[in-house]
Scaffold this active site. Structure first.
Site, PDB file in Angstrom:
ATOM      1  N   GLU A 113       1.893   0.666   7.935  1.00 41.60           N
ATOM      2  CA  GLU A 113       0.563   0.484   8.512  1.00 41.60           C
ATOM      3  C   GLU A 113       0.442  -0.903   9.124  1.00 41.60           C
ATOM      4  O   GLU A 113      -0.366  -1.129  10.015  1.00 41.60           O
ATOM      5  CB  GLU A 113      -0.500   0.691   7.430  1.00 41.60           C
ATOM      6  N   ARG A 166      -5.818   5.934  10.433  1.00 36.26           N
ATOM      7  CA  ARG A 166      -5.449   4.534  10.600  1.00 36.26           C
ATOM      8  C   ARG A 166      -4.870   4.211  11.971  1.00 36.26           C
ATOM      9  O   ARG A 166      -3.976   3.369  12.091  1.00 36.26           O
ATOM     10  CB  ARG A 166      -4.449   4.110   9.498  1.00 36.26           C
ATOM     11  N   SER A 207      -3.072  -2.163   2.391  1.00 36.73           N
ATOM     12  CA  SER A 207      -2.157  -1.020   2.323  1.00 36.73           C
ATOM     13  C   SER A 207      -1.004  -1.223   3.303  1.00 36.73           C
ATOM     14  O   SER A 207      -1.217  -1.431   4.492  1.00 36.73           O
ATOM     15  CB  SER A 207      -2.894   0.273   2.654  1.00 36.73           C
TER      16      SER A 207
END
Length: 306
Positions: free
Chosen positions: A302, A179, A232
């Site tokens: 994130e 990510r 997320s």
């Protein structure tokens, strides 16, 4: 921003500039105060002129897509937000080479539109992104992924607008991790992704549609899609699932103000209506603290805060 600067900025773009525009209207969390200005650019020339002007005037700026990974401060953003439209939402397909096809895609295209276009053309490789909100530029920077796939798996390279002009770089020169395009900000500070190149496989419409339908079914089953959220919220630690850790600590349903850890998926934070950036920060700190005390694992967000 002074009136003469407003007029000068407005003259650089075809689309009218929106002043003091609420960013709650441009983020998937539906949270955040106003930007001093919101500017839409439709081609590389407009973008280059706007960025050059803002740099020369020492005005803060940043490009966003659909704001799907952003938490905007309640007081807003003291600067200019740029949206990539027009030419930045195009797809160009090269003739097939053997069993693969190269595609060049504008950074402003939505991931949903990109996946649907690939489905119409019978091109496989990006199905894992089906249903991920957002635009391609942000997805590359985040190395977006799901269900075992991620951008870096099929990326050939990108074109950037840097301080030195337009630069083409290959995926081999890009340091990706889970990510994240790790060295993006260090190597290319304030650069803007213009387009990305992918290596796809022609397999037929029905095959791609089947893959996309399967991915969407999983999303609908496991993820909250009815309330504003940013996908997320925390990165998965190596060898672990952030959602599983949060769930194991009994934090599903934890609420601060008007935001909540989703009862459906513990790694989703949802805005139940009228939530604030402060609510999100407080909830994040509580989740991080509890998970660390009980497991010794430090969760990292994130999402990006601006």
């Amino acid at each position: 921003m002074k009136e003469e600067k407003k007029r000068a900025l407005s003259r650089l773009v075809l689309t009218p500039v929106q002043w003091e525009r609420s960013l709650a209207l441009h983020t998937s969390f539906a949270i955040g105060g106003p930007a001093r200005a919101l500017v839409q650019v439709v081609n590389e020339e407009e973008l280059a002129e706007v960025v050059q002007f803002l740099r020369a005037e020492d005005i803060a700026w940043r490009v966003i897509g659909r704001g799907t990974n952003l938490v905007v401060a309640d007081e807003g953003y003291i600067g200019v937000i740029i949206l990539l439209k027009g030419d930045f939402a195009t797809i160009s397909i090269c003739p097939p080479t053997g069993k693969t096809v190269a595609a060049t895609v504008g950074a402003g295209i939505s991931l949903s539109r990109l996946c649907k276009s690939c489905q119409e053309r019978g091109l496989s490789g990006l199905e894992f992104m089906y249903g991920i909100p957002g635009t391609l530029g942000g997805a590359v920077i985040m190395n977006a992924g799901a269900w075992g796939g991620e951008i870096s798996d099929v990326l050939l390279g990108v074109s950037l607008l840097s301080a030195d002009g337009i630069v083409d770089i290959s995926s081999a020169e890009m340091n990706f991790s889970h990510r994240a395009w790790q060295d993006y900000e260090e190597r290319w500070p304030n650069a803007v992704i213009l387009s990305a190149r992918f290596l796809l496989r022609p397999v037929g419409q029905e095959v791609v549609k089947s893959h996309c339908d399967s991915v969407m079914a999983k999303r609908r089953l496991a993820q909250p899609i009815k309330q504003p959220n940013a996908g997320s919220f925390f990165k998965n630690p190596v060898g672990e699932s952030a959602g599983r850790l949060i769930d194991s600590c009994g934090l599903k349903g934890l609420t601060f103000g008007k935001v909540m850890v989703s009862p459906e998926h513990a790694n989703f934070v949802v805005n139940t209506g009228g939530g604030t950036s402060a609510d999100i920060r407080n909830l994040m700190k509580e989740v991080q603290g509890t998970v660390f005390r009980e497991t010794g694992i430090s969760l990292q967000p994130e999402v990006h805060f601006i």
